[in-house]
Design an enzyme around this catalytic site. Sequence first.
Site, PDB file in Angstrom:
ATOM      1  N   GLY A 138      26.436  37.507  40.291  1.00 49.18           N
ATOM      2  CA  GLY A 138      27.413  36.174  40.950  1.00 49.18           C
ATOM      3  C   GLY A 138      28.074  36.804  41.908  1.00 49.18           C
ATOM      4  O   GLY A 138      28.055  37.860  42.643  1.00 49.18           O
ATOM      5  N   PRO A 139      28.141  36.021  42.955  1.00 44.45           N
ATOM      6  CA  PRO A 139      28.989  35.641  44.348  1.00 44.45           C
ATOM      7  C   PRO A 139      29.817  36.716  44.323  1.00 44.45           C
ATOM      8  O   PRO A 139      30.402  37.369  43.321  1.00 44.45           O
ATOM      9  CB  PRO A 139      29.502  34.594  44.154  1.00 44.45           C
ATOM     10  CG  PRO A 139      29.244  32.954  43.237  1.00 44.45           C
ATOM     11  CD  PRO A 139      28.622  34.430  42.204  1.00 44.45           C
ATOM     12  N   PRO A 140      30.193  37.052  45.709  1.00 45.87           N
ATOM     13  CA  PRO A 140      31.012  37.787  45.734  1.00 45.87           C
ATOM     14  C   PRO A 140      32.326  37.610  45.052  1.00 45.87           C
ATOM     15  O   PRO A 140      32.628  36.592  45.434  1.00 45.87           O
ATOM     16  CB  PRO A 140      30.613  38.309  47.162  1.00 45.87           C
ATOM     17  CG  PRO A 140      29.575  37.539  47.795  1.00 45.87           C
ATOM     18  CD  PRO A 140      29.350  37.078  46.752  1.00 45.87           C
ATOM     19  N   GLY A 141      32.825  38.394  44.672  1.00 49.56           N
ATOM     20  CA  GLY A 141      34.877  38.624  44.265  1.00 49.56           C
ATOM     21  C   GLY A 141      34.453  38.056  43.073  1.00 49.56           C
ATOM     22  O   GLY A 141      35.787  37.733  42.674  1.00 49.56           O
ATOM     23  N   VAL A 142      34.126  37.707  42.280  1.00 52.76           N
ATOM     24  CA  VAL A 142      33.997  37.567  40.992  1.00 52.76           C
ATOM     25  C   VAL A 142      34.303  38.769  40.044  1.00 52.76           C
ATOM     26  O   VAL A 142      34.648  37.535  38.794  1.00 52.76           O
ATOM     27  CB  VAL A 142      32.619  36.942  40.475  1.00 52.76           C
ATOM     28  CG1 VAL A 142      32.602  35.528  41.534  1.00 52.76           C
ATOM     29  CG2 VAL A 142      31.745  37.478  40.731  1.00 52.76           C
ATOM     30  N   GLY A 143      34.725  39.810  40.241  1.00 54.94           N
ATOM     31  CA  GLY A 143      34.851  40.446  39.561  1.00 54.94           C
ATOM     32  C   GLY A 143      34.106  41.864  38.569  1.00 54.94           C
ATOM     33  O   GLY A 143      34.234  41.883  37.859  1.00 54.94           O
ATOM     34  N   LYS A 144      32.593  41.669  39.852  1.00 52.95           N
ATOM     35  CA  LYS A 144      31.880  42.710  38.869  1.00 52.95           C
ATOM     36  C   LYS A 144      32.289  43.523  38.803  1.00 52.95           C
ATOM     37  O   LYS A 144      32.254  45.107  37.433  1.00 52.95           O
ATOM     38  CB  LYS A 144      30.658  42.245  39.500  1.00 52.95           C
ATOM     39  CG  LYS A 144      29.799  40.879  39.445  1.00 52.95           C
ATOM     40  CD  LYS A 144      28.558  40.224  40.343  1.00 52.95           C
ATOM     41  CE  LYS A 144      28.452  40.694  41.814  1.00 52.95           C
ATOM     42  NZ  LYS A 144      29.328  39.853  42.486  1.00 52.95           N
ATOM     43  N   THR A 145      32.525  43.588  39.793  1.00 48.45           N
ATOM     44  CA  THR A 145      32.743  45.654  40.307  1.00 48.45           C
ATOM     45  C   THR A 145      34.083  46.165  40.211  1.00 48.45           C
ATOM     46  O   THR A 145      34.135  47.172  38.497  1.00 48.45           O
ATOM     47  CB  THR A 145      33.142  45.790  41.549  1.00 48.45           C
ATOM     48  OG1 THR A 145      32.125  45.294  43.020  1.00 48.45           O
ATOM     49  CG2 THR A 145      33.671  47.694  42.110  1.00 48.45           C
TER      50      THR A 145
ATOM     51  N   SER B 238      15.778  21.669  48.819  1.00 48.87           N
ATOM     52  CA  SER B 238      16.167  20.559  48.047  1.00 48.87           C
ATOM     53  C   SER B 238      16.939  20.090  49.097  1.00 48.87           C
ATOM     54  O   SER B 238      17.947  19.405  47.849  1.00 48.87           O
ATOM     55  CB  SER B 238      17.322  21.733  47.585  1.00 48.87           C
ATOM     56  OG  SER B 238      17.831  22.671  47.814  1.00 48.87           O
TER      57      SER B 238
ATOM     58  N   LYS C 287      25.470  24.706  42.999  1.00 48.09           N
ATOM     59  CA  LYS C 287      25.945  23.386  43.865  1.00 48.09           C
ATOM     60  C   LYS C 287      27.047  22.773  43.629  1.00 48.09           C
ATOM     61  O   LYS C 287      28.204  22.248  44.919  1.00 48.09           O
ATOM     62  CB  LYS C 287      24.954  23.157  43.883  1.00 48.09           C
ATOM     63  CG  LYS C 287      23.404  24.223  44.646  1.00 48.09           C
ATOM     64  CD  LYS C 287      22.459  23.216  44.236  1.00 48.09           C
ATOM     65  CE  LYS C 287      21.392  23.310  45.151  1.00 48.09           C
ATOM     66  NZ  LYS C 287      20.006  23.393  45.730  1.00 48.09           N
TER      67      LYS C 287
HETATM   68  P1  ADP Z   1      32.731  41.170  43.528  1.00 48.61           P
HETATM   69  O1  ADP Z   1      32.079  42.878  43.008  1.00 48.61           O
HETATM   70  O2  ADP Z   1      32.437  40.462  42.124  1.00 48.61           O
HETATM   71  O3  ADP Z   1      32.589  41.397  44.254  1.00 48.61           O
HETATM   72  P2  ADP Z   1      35.971  42.498  42.833  1.00 48.61           P
HETATM   73  O4  ADP Z   1      35.428  42.717  41.473  1.00 48.61           O
HETATM   74  O5  ADP Z   1      35.353  43.379  44.016  1.00 48.61           O
HETATM   75  O6  ADP Z   1      34.486  41.531  42.963  1.00 48.61           O
HETATM   76  O7  ADP Z   1      37.032  41.697  42.455  1.00 48.61           O
HETATM   77  C1  ADP Z   1      37.311  41.365  43.935  1.00 48.61           C
HETATM   78  C2  ADP Z   1      38.485  40.814  43.578  1.00 48.61           C
HETATM   79  O8  ADP Z   1      38.840  40.042  42.857  1.00 48.61           O
HETATM   80  C3  ADP Z   1      38.982  41.999  42.631  1.00 48.61           C
HETATM   81  O9  ADP Z   1      40.754  43.178  43.205  1.00 48.61           O
HETATM   82  C4  ADP Z   1      39.548  41.736  41.257  1.00 48.61           C
HETATM   83  O10 ADP Z   1      40.449  42.580  40.942  1.00 48.61           O
HETATM   84  C5  ADP Z   1      39.603  39.960  41.916  1.00 48.61           C
HETATM   85  N1  ADP Z   1      39.680  39.715  40.199  1.00 48.61           N
HETATM   86  C6  ADP Z   1      37.457  38.899  40.288  1.00 48.61           C
HETATM   87  N2  ADP Z   1      38.162  38.044  38.884  1.00 48.61           N
HETATM   88  C7  ADP Z   1      38.819  38.186  38.275  1.00 48.61           C
HETATM   89  C8  ADP Z   1      39.503  38.395  37.516  1.00 48.61           C
HETATM   90  N3  ADP Z   1      38.570  37.158  36.360  1.00 48.61           N
HETATM   91  N4  ADP Z   1      40.725  37.800  36.084  1.00 48.61           N
HETATM   92  C9  ADP Z   1      41.624  39.252  37.827  1.00 48.61           C
HETATM   93  N5  ADP Z   1      41.179  39.704  38.519  1.00 48.61           N
HETATM   94  C10 ADP Z   1      39.808  39.381  39.215  1.00 48.61           C
END
Ligand code: ADP
Length: 810
Positions: free
Chosen positions: A368-375, A711, A754
């Site tokens: 998934g894209p950055p910032g979706v909570g993977k880490t 596309s 998209k």
């Molecule tokens: P990724 O690894 O996908 O780039 P991160 O895990 O670093 O994303 O997430 C970025 C920030 O967004 C973190 O502070 C995380 O806690 C928060 N975050 C992302 N998804 C959620 C969610 N579903 N609920 C609560 N916080 C989230």
Amino acid sequence: MPRSRKSAESHRRSPDDTTMVLPLLPRRRGLLFPNTAGAILIGRKTSLRAVEDATNADGMCAVVTQKDPSLTEIAQADIYPYATEANIQRALRLPDGTTQVWVQGFRRLRVIEILRAEPYYVARVEPIEDFDENTVASEALRRAVLALFEKVARLAPSIPEDSYVLAMNIEQPGLLADFVASSLNLDDEQGADILSTIDTRQRLEKISIHLAKELDVLELQGKIHTRVQEELDKSQREYFLREQMKAIQRELGETDPAARDAYDLRERIAAAGMPEEARKKAEDELRRMEGIPSASPEVGVIRNYLDWLTSVPWVKATEDNLDLEHAATILDAHHYGLQKVKERILEFMAVRTLAKEKHRSPILCFVGPPGVGKTSLGRSIAEALGRKFTRVSLGGVRDEAEIRGHRRTYVGALPGRIIHGMKQVGTVNPLFMLDEIDKLGTDFRGDPSSALLEVLDPEQNHAFSDHYLDVDFDLSKVMFIATANILDPVIPALRDRMEVIELPGYIEDEKLHIAQQFLVPKQLQEHGLSKLQLSFTTGALRKIIREYTREAGVRNLEREIGGICRKVARRMAGMPAVAVRPVRAARPAAKSAPPARGGVSISNANLEEYLGPPKFFWGAAEEKDEVGVATGVARTEMGGDVLGVEVTLMPGKGALTLTGQLGDVMRESAQAALSYARSRSKELGIPAEVFEKTDIHVHVPAGAVPKEGPSAGITIATALISALTKRPISRHVAMTGEITLRGRVLPVGGLKEKILAAHRAGIKTFVLPKRNEKDLSEVPAPVLRDLRFVFAGDMADVLKVAFEHRRPGS
Ligand code: ADP
């Protein structure tokens, strides 16, 4: 020799009778030899009387030895046949009731008969004088005995040192034999035998035999002693030396860092719990290091190596918590929504719990894209399982050595990222996150993905080989989770090993919830603020989402919220508020905002004070409908994004210029779009001669970002036709689809991303290929509700919508 024969003579029966009557002192043990002195212990009352009487007379007596020491009364048969004439010198009463009598022995006596037993034993005895022939043979014997005695005296600790000197000065062989006999540790029978041997040569011979035997025994004793000592020494020596070395090292340690180092390293090797192979290797290296002068650079290299070897985890592990309910609670506590993802994670954990070691479940991969909570999901799983967490980024890794390390022969060699991660985390069973596996490259320096395959393969990873460590390292207890922004670049072999879980990104409402429930509380806490001190209205959060961020995840949203918190915290602290970003000129309030006293509420009205002017226009890409500008959407690593396509015409000769870092496929679809427009010019109402007199320039911003793929075909065609026909395109429409020369619209990939991107940008109408209709099933319901979808089979369908000019919302 002072002798008093007075009393003895008085016992003579006739002038030629040489016998005498003497008090008898029977000894239970030990012999008194002629011409030697000694102490005799007396216990018997009768003997005591004898001593008293004798001392009152001339002090003479005959000392004999019992054959059987236990007898209290004796007859002649109970004593050895020969006695020694003795003079009592001194009698000492001892505390235990016995008496010690010092006697000086004189002649050899033969006991003829015991005359009486009361009040003490008295015997008739006959003195036997030695007869020494001064023959060569006896002289030879004498010397032989002396020589042997010298050796024995030297070896036997019980013989006084000066005994040999005394023996050397005895001329008569008989006397010498008696003297030596008294020095040796003969038993009574042997002693009595010597005493009974009248022939002096025989006596010497016997003595020499005893001496030789004694010498043998002594020499053997010496040998045994030495051997025992050697054996003892050998086993103790090593221990002793090691202890000594430790002590020395400890002593030196204060002044010599090299010795202290070696000492520390040895202790660390012993404590690390390495497997046999690694331990042996470490010890060998340490030994090698100690042999090298400490100034040599090699020492540093080995030291570094041993440092690594002893600091990676070999045995230390955490205990797994396999309580799924507990895991679910933790996931919910840290993450909003993501229901399906959470369920899959829990299923995955359940399978792992059941299967344990036997059937290893595949490795998870969050895409998934950055910032979706993977880490953060990874961290939560680690927390739920009670494992430690570590991550390495594989972004930009092109060299196999970055994963596996460099061989130690390289200058500055180090282990690879996997071992780095293991050292940092310090346990054998962490949750290990491999970030950005889609950014793994390949070049001449070897293929890092093959090394990664080994890491992730349960068949192989119990013996992972890092070039630097040079010994097998067990990764089988590690739980790996990979992450990627998009799956396409991941090589199939790697993809097969992993169970992919997609996190496509959040829609606006979800972001709002995440902000309210998670990001705002988290940021407040990080900046030491309370809910009363700073709050956000829903409107303000929505405005931040729409106009200050355009992303699939929530990373920038979190950053913007953090930025506001920081500024508010500064004001609270009474520091002058500095406008970080240029605020619109006509807003003096921003500069002169007073230090906040009460709480601050961030709303639509004061948001710009803190964040500056909006960074994105929400709702449409352009402020009004434009000629030659169409809105497309693209899937990117960041999820998806809207992108404009601009076309301008200028007088020329029909040349086509393409800019904006377009890839080959995209250039071709621009060509196809142009050919389509030319071939359909009449239908489309384009004057045919335009193509000869006009140069066409197609630009796709942002110019610095490379773009690729088919596309954008219908978007380019729409912009082109708009420019050629001078008809403006509705700015509320976004589109995606491949175009054929005959104007057919072909399906494309990444529809979900998209559509989410268009929704984020506030687009109202979305044109997509007819054959992509099925992809809508994956799109969240609120998005389906907000967007109008138009399914296009050919360009006519697209153009109809693009030139429609509906009013937004109608
Ligand atoms: P990724 O690894 O996908 O780039 P991160 O895990 O670093 O994303 O997430 C970025 C920030 O967004 C973190 O502070 C995380 O806690 C928060 N975050 C992302 N998804 C959620 C969610 N579903 N609920 C609560 N916080 C989230």
